[in-house]
Design a protein around this motif. Structure first.
Motif, PDB file in Angstrom:
ATOM      1  N   ALA A   1       0.848  -1.195   0.000  1.00  0.00           N
ATOM      2  CA  ALA A   1       0.000   0.000   0.000  1.00  0.00           C
ATOM      3  C   ALA A   1       0.881   1.242   0.000  1.00  0.00           C
ATOM      4  CB  ALA A   1      -0.892   0.008   1.235  1.00  0.00           C
ATOM      5  N   LEU A   2       0.279   2.366  -0.376  1.00  0.00           N
ATOM      6  CA  LEU A   2       0.945   3.649  -0.217  1.00  0.00           C
ATOM      7  C   LEU A   2       0.863   4.061   1.249  1.00  0.00           C
ATOM      8  CD1 LEU A   2      -0.232   5.805  -3.254  1.00  0.00           C
ATOM      9  CD2 LEU A   2       2.084   4.972  -2.799  1.00  0.00           C
ATOM     10  N   TYR A   3       1.910   4.646   1.757  1.00  0.00           N
ATOM     11  CA  TYR A   3       1.951   5.088   3.157  1.00  0.00           C
ATOM     12  C   TYR A   3       0.800   6.034   3.484  1.00  0.00           C
ATOM     13  CZ  TYR A   3       3.701   7.089   7.500  1.00  0.00           C
ATOM     14  OH  TYR A   3       3.820   7.509   8.801  1.00  0.00           O
ATOM     15  N   LEU A   4       0.522   6.971   2.588  1.00  0.00           N
ATOM     16  CA  LEU A   4      -0.546   7.941   2.838  1.00  0.00           C
ATOM     17  C   LEU A   4      -1.884   7.518   2.228  1.00  0.00           C
ATOM     18  CD1 LEU A   4       1.319  11.359   2.466  1.00  0.00           C
ATOM     19  CD2 LEU A   4       0.624  10.186   4.568  1.00  0.00           C
ATOM     20  N   GLY A   5      -2.013   6.278   1.867  1.00  0.00           N
ATOM     21  CA  GLY A   5      -3.283   5.761   1.379  1.00  0.00           C
ATOM     22  C   GLY A   5      -3.549   6.035  -0.082  1.00  0.00           C
ATOM     23  N   ASN A   6      -3.688   7.300  -0.453  1.00  0.00           N
ATOM     24  CA  ASN A   6      -4.023   7.617  -1.836  1.00  0.00           C
ATOM     25  C   ASN A   6      -3.137   8.701  -2.441  1.00  0.00           C
ATOM     26  OD1 ASN A   6      -4.935   9.783  -0.407  1.00  0.00           O
ATOM     27  ND2 ASN A   6      -7.012   9.773  -1.232  1.00  0.00           N
ATOM     28  N   ARG A   7      -2.038   9.006  -1.776  1.00  0.00           N
ATOM     29  CA  ARG A   7      -1.130  10.022  -2.324  1.00  0.00           C
ATOM     30  C   ARG A   7       0.306   9.756  -1.901  1.00  0.00           C
ATOM     31  NH1 ARG A   7      -0.985  15.453   0.901  1.00  0.00           N
ATOM     32  NH2 ARG A   7      -1.420  14.740   3.010  1.00  0.00           N
ATOM     33  N   ASP A   8       1.211  10.395  -2.623  1.00  0.00           N
ATOM     34  CA  ASP A   8       2.638  10.213  -2.391  1.00  0.00           C
ATOM     35  C   ASP A   8       3.139  11.084  -1.242  1.00  0.00           C
ATOM     36  OD1 ASP A   8       2.644   8.590  -4.636  1.00  0.00           O
ATOM     37  OD2 ASP A   8       3.651  10.053  -5.929  1.00  0.00           O
ATOM     38  N   VAL A   9       4.194  10.600  -0.593  1.00  0.00           N
ATOM     39  CA  VAL A   9       5.006  11.434   0.290  1.00  0.00           C
ATOM     40  C   VAL A   9       6.102  12.004  -0.607  1.00  0.00           C
ATOM     41  CG1 VAL A   9       6.579  11.503   2.255  1.00  0.00           C
ATOM     42  CG2 VAL A   9       4.579   9.972   2.321  1.00  0.00           C
TER      43      VAL A   9
END
Length: 143
Positions: free
Chosen positions: A104-112
């Motif tokens: 999964a992406l760390y922020l759910g639906n957006r990039d760090v």
């Protein structure tokens, strides 16, 4: 016990900070590791600007040493949290079918955003964003 693996490009800025922030918030019921896709910073300390940003938020990154991701790390983790979509795509390409559901992406639906090559303010902003993102993975604040 929950086991999380945070992954970024080099294990030099974002994933090391996410590791300590998640471990702090998760407390003794959570184990967190971090890794990078490339080995450029293998066995090297975290980026000095991220060390300073971490210190401002009450975390100590001075003991970090970079690690390149391995299949054993993916097997170990209950969840693998990529810092951005590009990292996630690469992890997908190297992982086994059994590990695919963990990604999964760390922020759910957006990039760090990657702060590399930017000023200290970009590292501070990145650290604050990662710190806030711990709430997505840990339901309670640390004691």
């Amino acid at each position: 016990m929950r086991k999380l693996l945070t992954v970024c490009l080099g294990n030099y800025c974002r994933s090391p900070f996410a590791q300590i922030a998640l471990a702090h918030r998760g407390g003794p019921d959570m184990r967190v590791r971090s890794a990078g896709l490339i080995g450029k910073w293998q066995d090297q300390p975290a980026n000095e600007s991220m060390v300073k940003a971490a210190r401002r938020l009450g975390h100590d990154l001075t003991g970090h040493r970079g690690q390149q991701i391995t299949l054993d790390m993916l097997d170990w983790a209950d969840a693998v949290l990529a810092m951005d979509a590009s990292v996630l795509d690469t992890v997908r390409a190297i992982c086994t079918q059994a590990n695919e559901p963990k990604l999964a992406l760390y922020l759910g639906n957006r990039d760090v955003p990657d702060p590399m090559g930017q000023d200290d303010a970009a590292f501070n902003d990145c650290a604050v964003l990662i710190e806030a993102g711990t709430a997505l993975h840990v339901g309670r604040p640390s004691q």
